[in-house]
Write an enzyme that holds these catalytic residues in place. Structure first.
Site, short mmCIF file in Angstrom:
data_model
loop_
_atom_site.label_atom_id
_atom_site.label_comp_id
_atom_site.label_asym_id
_atom_site.label_seq_id
_atom_site.Cartn_x
_atom_site.Cartn_y
_atom_site.Cartn_z
N CYS A 86 -14.30 -45.59 -2.18
CA CYS A 86 -13.15 -45.83 -3.03
C CYS A 86 -13.34 -46.99 -4.00
O CYS A 86 -13.25 -46.82 -5.22
CB CYS A 86 -11.91 -46.07 -2.17
SG CYS A 86 -11.64 -44.76 -0.97
N CYS A 97 -10.27 -33.17 7.64
CA CYS A 97 -11.21 -33.81 8.57
C CYS A 97 -12.28 -32.82 9.02
O CYS A 97 -13.45 -33.19 9.15
CB CYS A 97 -10.45 -34.38 9.77
SG CYS A 97 -9.34 -35.71 9.28
N CYS A 108 -8.58 -41.23 6.32
CA CYS A 108 -8.08 -40.02 5.68
C CYS A 108 -9.02 -39.61 4.55
O CYS A 108 -8.91 -40.13 3.45
CB CYS A 108 -6.68 -40.26 5.13
SG CYS A 108 -5.94 -38.84 4.32
N HIS A 121 -11.98 -56.24 2.70
CA HIS A 121 -12.02 -57.38 1.78
C HIS A 121 -13.16 -58.36 2.12
O HIS A 121 -13.75 -58.96 1.22
CB HIS A 121 -10.66 -58.09 1.86
CG HIS A 121 -10.48 -59.23 0.93
ND1 HIS A 121 -10.44 -59.10 -0.44
CD2 HIS A 121 -10.31 -60.56 1.19
CE1 HIS A 121 -10.23 -60.28 -1.00
NE2 HIS A 121 -10.16 -61.19 -0.04
N CYS A 157 -12.00 -57.49 -9.46
CA CYS A 157 -11.27 -57.19 -8.22
C CYS A 157 -10.06 -56.30 -8.52
O CYS A 157 -9.40 -56.45 -9.55
CB CYS A 157 -10.81 -58.52 -7.60
SG CYS A 157 -9.62 -58.32 -6.28
N CYS A 167 -3.95 -38.57 10.39
CA CYS A 167 -2.75 -37.84 10.84
C CYS A 167 -2.71 -37.76 12.36
O CYS A 167 -1.67 -38.00 12.98
CB CYS A 167 -2.71 -36.43 10.25
SG CYS A 167 -2.80 -36.38 8.47
N CYS A 214 -16.46 -56.94 0.63
CA CYS A 214 -16.32 -56.10 -0.57
C CYS A 214 -17.27 -56.57 -1.68
O CYS A 214 -17.38 -57.77 -1.93
CB CYS A 214 -14.87 -56.18 -1.06
SG CYS A 214 -14.62 -55.21 -2.55
N CYS A 273 -15.98 -48.69 5.53
CA CYS A 273 -16.22 -47.82 4.36
C CYS A 273 -17.27 -48.43 3.41
O CYS A 273 -18.10 -47.72 2.86
CB CYS A 273 -14.93 -47.58 3.60
SG CYS A 273 -13.61 -46.95 4.62
N CYS A 326 -5.99 -46.42 4.28
CA CYS A 326 -5.74 -45.19 5.04
C CYS A 326 -6.21 -45.33 6.48
O CYS A 326 -6.00 -44.42 7.28
CB CYS A 326 -6.38 -43.99 4.36
SG CYS A 326 -8.17 -43.91 4.51
N CYS A 362 -8.35 -49.63 -2.56
CA CYS A 362 -8.23 -49.15 -1.17
C CYS A 362 -6.75 -48.97 -0.85
O CYS A 362 -5.93 -49.84 -1.13
CB CYS A 362 -8.86 -50.18 -0.23
SG CYS A 362 -8.52 -49.84 1.50
N CYS A 419 -4.33 -30.99 6.65
CA CYS A 419 -4.83 -30.23 5.50
C CYS A 419 -6.21 -29.65 5.78
O CYS A 419 -6.83 -29.10 4.88
CB CYS A 419 -4.88 -31.12 4.27
SG CYS A 419 -6.06 -32.48 4.45
N CYS A 453 -5.02 -52.78 -4.53
CA CYS A 453 -6.00 -52.73 -3.44
C CYS A 453 -5.45 -53.37 -2.16
O CYS A 453 -4.88 -54.46 -2.20
CB CYS A 453 -7.29 -53.43 -3.85
SG CYS A 453 -8.58 -53.21 -2.62
S1 SF4 Z 1 -11.31 -54.97 -4.65
FE1 SF4 Z 1 -9.91 -55.06 -2.88
S2 SF4 Z 1 -11.21 -55.42 -1.09
FE2 SF4 Z 1 -12.42 -55.87 -2.93
S3 SF4 Z 1 -12.20 -58.07 -3.24
FE3 SF4 Z 1 -10.61 -57.10 -4.47
S4 SF4 Z 1 -8.81 -57.00 -3.10
FE4 SF4 Z 1 -10.58 -57.43 -1.82
S1 SF4 Z 2 -8.59 -46.01 1.18
FE1 SF4 Z 2 -9.62 -47.84 2.05
S2 SF4 Z 2 -9.77 -47.44 4.25
FE2 SF4 Z 2 -9.34 -45.47 3.24
S3 SF4 Z 2 -11.37 -44.54 2.86
FE3 SF4 Z 2 -10.82 -45.71 0.99
S4 SF4 Z 2 -11.74 -47.75 1.30
FE4 SF4 Z 2 -11.71 -46.73 3.32
#
Ligand code: SF4
Ligand code: SF4
Length: 316
Positions: A277, A56, A190, A227, A250, A156, A230, A265, A287, A284, A53, A256
């Site tokens: 994200c 990137c 991505c 995780h 969470c 991709c 996080c 990230c 990706c 999440c 797309c 997630c």
């Molecule tokens: S939001 Fe997602 S990465 Fe963060 S603690 Fe919860 S499950 Fe884990």
């Molecule tokens: S979806 Fe997950 S791995 Fe992809 S950019 Fe968001 S936090 Fe990072």
């Protein structure tokens, strides 16, 4: 002129934090000098786009600080980029042939997008030469075999991504499947994170190939599951789960996949560290992983992780 040992460089990549660009951490004189040396005869860059797309390229060109676009456009010999170059048609394809012939072993190939392989690649043509269609598959094979190294920019190009999702009628695969015995670096997000591209190229120019994980991603940018660090992890441990998007807690019950997504990230953030994200309240989607998107769905439903990463499947 400032120099950094490889160890110092890796340390700075690992401590990147939201709001502080990698370029600022490394020192702009170091980054500019690296690229200036590249412009004086070190590897030039050829950028191909397949099934994608253009996200990137946009991610890279949109970066505010570092001005990656400036570095790439002004200080490297970027010889081919379908979105940016003036050459078109046969002139563009001739340019590719010239790079493969004259700069063998001395240029970096960047591939954005997946590579369609069905019907001998005829679902993605990048141009014509002498009246014959040139497929993306041909271009990646020829240039990838001539390049010093190939960087697969984004999900991709690394793993097939959304163009390669089932039923995948055009047979899209990642670069690694086409260039199995050549050095390939996967930057599988991505879209690709601009700092990952900058850091990888700077590493290549200064210290050679970065250390890669088993999926050929630079370990410095794909350290461990999201995780682990996080900001919502205390909620997970305490059993405080959000039940709808926008709630505190969470995001595991909203789909997630931070358990299985290996990327930095949370440290780097996106859009110059403004947000990412999970901070924005979105689960999440993993990706960063090769089984995105087919096996990381449902994106917004409860997900269980089976014994091995490759067997990860949504719960029924
Ligand atoms: S939001 Fe997602 S990465 Fe963060 S603690 Fe919860 S499950 Fe884990
Ligand atoms: S979806 Fe997950 S791995 Fe992809 S950019 Fe968001 S936090 Fe990072």
């Amino acid at each position: 002129m400032r120099t950094l040992s490889r160890r110092e460089f890796l340390k700075l990549c690992a401590v990147s934090t939201a709001g502080v660009s990698l370029g600022s951490l490394l020192g702009w004189d170091f980054v500019f000098n690296t690229f200036a040396r590249a412009a004086e005869g070190r590897p030039t860059v050829v950028w191909l786009q397949g099934s994608a797309c253009s996200g990137c390229s946009v991610s890279l060109l949109n970066s505010v600080d570092p001005p990656v676009a400036d570095l790439i456009l002004k200080l490297t010999g970027l010889k081919y980029h379908p979105l940016l170059m003036a050459a078109a048609g046969e002139m563009g394809v001739d340019l590719l042939e010239e790079v493969a012939r004259k700069e063998r072993g001395n240029f970096v190939l960047v591939v954005e997008g997946g590579i369609p392989t069905a019907e001998r690649g005829r679902y993605c043509l990048i141009g014509e030469q002498h009246g014959q269609a040139v497929t993306m598959l041909d271009a990646v094979r020829i240039l990838g075999n001539a390049a010093l190294v190939t960087v697969a920019a984004g999900q991709c190009a690394s793993f097939g991504g959304i163009p390669g999702a089932a039923p995948n009628p055009t047979g899209v695969v990642g670069v690694d499947r086409v260039l199995a015995d050549r050095p390939v670096i996967n930057l599988g997000l991505c879209p690709m994170h601009p700092d990952h591209f900058l850091g990888t190229v700077v590493h290549l120019l200064n210290y050679g190939l970065p250390e890669l994980d088993e999926l050929k991603r630079p370990k410095m940018f794909y350290p461990g599951p999201i995780h682990e660090n996080c900001p919502r992890r205390p909620d997970f441990e305490a059993g405080r789960f959000a039940s709808s998007i926008g709630e505190e807690g969470c995001l595991a019950r909203l789909g997630c996949k931070g358990f299985i997504a290996r990327a930095d990230c949370g440290n780097q953030g996106w859009n110059h560290g403004v947000n990412w994200c999970i901070k924005a309240g979105a689960p999440c989607m993993a990706c960063s992983e090769p089984y995105f998107p087919d096996h990381t769905g449902p994106f917004y439903g409860l997900f269980t992780v089976s014994r091995t990463r490759s067997e990860a499947r949504p719960s029924s």
